[in-house]
Design an enzyme around this catalytic site. Structure first.
Site, short mmCIF file in Angstrom:
data_model
loop_
_atom_site.label_atom_id
_atom_site.label_comp_id
_atom_site.label_asym_id
_atom_site.label_seq_id
_atom_site.Cartn_x
_atom_site.Cartn_y
_atom_site.Cartn_z
N ARG A 255 30.41 -59.12 45.41
CA ARG A 255 30.84 -58.78 44.05
C ARG A 255 32.18 -59.44 43.84
O ARG A 255 32.68 -59.77 42.63
CB ARG A 255 30.87 -57.38 43.90
CG ARG A 255 29.63 -56.68 43.87
CD ARG A 255 29.46 -55.26 43.58
NE ARG A 255 28.32 -54.95 43.15
CZ ARG A 255 27.65 -53.87 43.65
NH1 ARG A 255 28.24 -53.13 44.47
NH2 ARG A 255 26.31 -53.63 43.31
N GLU A 370 24.66 -59.06 39.95
CA GLU A 370 24.86 -58.27 41.20
C GLU A 370 25.78 -56.83 40.80
O GLU A 370 26.79 -56.46 41.27
CB GLU A 370 26.01 -58.81 41.88
CG GLU A 370 25.08 -60.25 42.71
CD GLU A 370 25.89 -60.85 43.47
OE1 GLU A 370 26.83 -60.29 44.38
OE2 GLU A 370 25.83 -62.12 43.55
C1 FAD Z 1 21.97 -65.12 35.55
C2 FAD Z 1 21.45 -64.18 36.45
C3 FAD Z 1 21.22 -64.14 37.87
C4 FAD Z 1 20.62 -63.30 38.68
N1 FAD Z 1 20.37 -63.73 39.81
C5 FAD Z 1 19.66 -63.00 40.60
C6 FAD Z 1 19.35 -63.13 41.93
O1 FAD Z 1 19.56 -64.22 42.54
N2 FAD Z 1 18.45 -62.18 42.72
C7 FAD Z 1 18.20 -61.02 42.25
O2 FAD Z 1 17.47 -60.27 42.77
N3 FAD Z 1 18.75 -60.71 40.94
C8 FAD Z 1 19.19 -61.54 40.14
N4 FAD Z 1 19.63 -61.30 38.71
C9 FAD Z 1 19.18 -59.98 38.13
C10 FAD Z 1 19.96 -58.81 38.11
O3 FAD Z 1 20.69 -58.44 39.34
C11 FAD Z 1 19.69 -57.78 37.08
O4 FAD Z 1 19.57 -58.39 35.79
C12 FAD Z 1 20.90 -56.71 37.14
O5 FAD Z 1 20.69 -55.97 38.27
C13 FAD Z 1 20.46 -55.75 35.96
O6 FAD Z 1 19.23 -55.29 35.87
P1 FAD Z 1 18.27 -55.32 34.51
O7 FAD Z 1 18.49 -56.77 33.92
O8 FAD Z 1 16.69 -54.99 34.75
O9 FAD Z 1 18.95 -54.41 33.60
P2 FAD Z 1 18.71 -53.05 33.45
O10 FAD Z 1 18.78 -52.28 34.89
O11 FAD Z 1 17.28 -52.63 32.85
O12 FAD Z 1 19.77 -52.30 32.69
C14 FAD Z 1 19.93 -52.58 31.24
C15 FAD Z 1 21.34 -51.91 30.67
O13 FAD Z 1 21.27 -50.42 30.92
C16 FAD Z 1 22.17 -50.33 31.89
N5 FAD Z 1 22.12 -49.34 32.78
C17 FAD Z 1 21.07 -49.31 33.74
N6 FAD Z 1 21.06 -48.11 34.43
C18 FAD Z 1 22.16 -47.30 33.84
C19 FAD Z 1 22.54 -46.36 34.26
N7 FAD Z 1 22.13 -45.25 35.37
N8 FAD Z 1 23.67 -45.58 33.58
C20 FAD Z 1 24.23 -46.28 32.59
N9 FAD Z 1 23.74 -47.33 32.13
C21 FAD Z 1 22.84 -48.02 32.82
C22 FAD Z 1 22.83 -51.52 32.39
O14 FAD Z 1 24.12 -51.65 32.89
C23 FAD Z 1 22.47 -52.75 31.55
O15 FAD Z 1 23.50 -52.87 30.57
C24 FAD Z 1 20.20 -62.04 37.83
C25 FAD Z 1 20.25 -61.74 36.48
C26 FAD Z 1 21.23 -62.81 35.74
C27 FAD Z 1 21.18 -62.64 34.23
#
Ligand code: FAD
Length: 392
Positions: A255, A370
């Site tokens: 991070r 992350e």
């Molecule tokens: C460019 C990029 C590279 C990536 N690389 C990797 C990788 O190499 N490997 C891998 O495994 N993943 C990877 N990811 C995935 C990334 O880790 C996820 O997108 C991230 O964990 C968020 O998950 P989500 O997109 O499903 O959003 P969600 O979890 O659905 O969240 C959507 C929104 O809701 C908010 N939210 C969620 N839960 C809560 C809560 N309890 N309280 C308040 N707010 C909340 C979040 O902050 C966000 O704003 C990548 C993503 C991107 C965009």
């Protein structure tokens, strides 16, 4: 308090700057224009390997996998500089990537040797990848549904993964799966799935608004057979908790690096904004000067938080709070820097062919990857009032 990086770190940053100016920025702009990642057979990657980049921290010695003092800080400084030139290209560099920390923290010596030692060779570029996220499970990692069941000496994996960096070009992917979905995070295990494993396929590079130089890839595992020797962290109940904790440890290590990358991008946005404002005669306006200076100030604060998190890691002290703080703060500052640039540029930014406009699109992902900013703030607030990190 002297915070100047040591001489070897300054030399590494200097090399990153030369590479950045000559290769990283132009490749990032090209990938953005073309809307696709830099291909794995691009000569730049072979050149990086010849230069000794793209390797592993695994040394194979008695202290194997341990970082020497100062290494986390040096890693941040180099990551910040490369991201100043282009963060998408920086992530596309060959190497074990996010897959390395779980192999170091959960793997046996035999597994480290098998999966990481090849990254010491200079014969060709190699990539590793890390796949936790699924179409239905992002922030709430307890929700992963990719299943793992034993069959003889092997494991059979079934599920879908998304957004895994460099996955389609990787020699192996660390895949997180559950042995028992009813046990939430306790059921998680990590498997090293090698390229060509039967049932591993459907690779599809995702469309992204920014950071186009590296691939973020979805793929599926259909009755995917993985040898028992590829399970990280051992077979039996003691490994249950280790699975989840291993993933979280990986993030504590990475991070601050993400935050440092965001600082580098923010610096690039500030430099571009300053250059534009100077050319257009905007620096006579005190409001413009004040807002530009606010960005510089906040970038310095973000960098200090990153360095503090790295210092703690280098001194084997817990850094979970500082890692979250840096990740929560830096991407917001970067976004503010790019947004100010867009404001100053006006219609020039709106045309979509200015570096500031690209940085504006690139910056958003830094808050997501992350652990989103919201999730970091949630964790820190729980810690502040003495609640356990994990609400379940
Ligand atoms: C460019 C990029 C590279 C990536 N690389 C990797 C990788 O190499 N490997 C891998 O495994 N993943 C990877 N990811 C995935 C990334 O880790 C996820 O997108 C991230 O964990 C968020 O998950 P989500 O997109 O499903 O959003 P969600 O979890 O659905 O969240 C959507 C929104 O809701 C908010 N939210 C969620 N839960 C809560 C809560 N309890 N309280 C308040 N707010 C909340 C979040 O902050 C966000 O704003 C990548 C993503 C991107 C965009």
């Amino acid at each position: 308090m002297d915070l100047t990086p040591d001489e070897p770190t300054r030399e590494r940053v200097g090399r990153a700057r030369s590479l950045g100016r000559e290769w990283v920025r132009p490749l990032g702009l090209e990938a953005d224009r073309m809307g696709r990642p830099t291909p794995p057979d691009h000569p730049f990657f072979a050149q990086l390997v010849e230069l000794g980049l793209g390797g592993t921290r695994w040394t194979g010695g008695p202290e194997a996998g341990e970082r020497g003092p100062g290494n986390a800080r040096a890693t941040l400084c180099v990551a910040e500089e490369l991201s100043y030139w282009d963060r998408g290209v920086a992530v596309s560099f060959p190497g074990p990537g996010l897959g390395e920390p779980p192999i170091l923290s959960l793997g046996s010596d035999e597994q480290r040797e098998r999966f990481l030692a090849p990254f010491r060779k200079r014969d060709r570029p190699r990539w590793g990848a890390f796949a936790m996220t699924e179409p239905g499970a992002g922030s709430d990692v307890a929700g992963i549904r990719t299943s793992a069941r034993r069959e003889g000496d092997d494991w059979i994996l079934d599920g879908d993964k998304s957004f895994a960096a460099n996955a389609s070009r990787a020699d192996w992917i660390v895949v997180w799966a559950t042995v028992d979905a009813s046990r939430g995070r306790e059921g998680h295990r990590a498997f090293v799935v090698e390229r060509g494993a039967p049932g591993l396929g459907d690779f599809k590079v995702e469309r992204k608004m920014g950071l186009k130089a590296y691939e973020s890839t979805s793929f599926s595992l259909r009755q995917c057979r993985v040898p028992g020797a590829n399970l990280l962290g051992g077979r039996e109940p003691a490994a249950l908790r280790a699975g989840f904790e291993g993933a979280m440890k990986s993030f504590n290590a990475t991070r601050p690096t993400i935050a440092a990358m965001a600082v580098g991008m923010g610096r690039a946005a500030l430099d571009e904004s300053l250059a534009f404002a100077r050319t257009e005669g905007l620096l006579g306006d005190v409001r413009v000067r004040d807002r530009l200076e606010r960005i510089r100030r906040r970038l310095r604060v973000a960098r200090l938080l990153c360095w503090r998190a790295a210092w703690l890691a280098d001194h084997r002290q817990p850094n979970v709070l500082e890692a979250s703080m840096s990740k929560a703060l830096a991407p917001g500052v970067t976004f503010e820097a790019a947004a100010l640039g867009m404001e100053l540029l006006g219609a020039v930014g709106g045309r979509g062919d200015h570096l500031i406009e690209k940085l504006f699109r690139d910056a958003k992902a830094m808050d997501i990857v992350e652990g989103t900013g919201q999730i970091q703030r949630l964790l820190m607030a729980r810690k502040l009032v003495g609640l356990p990190r994990d609400p379940s």
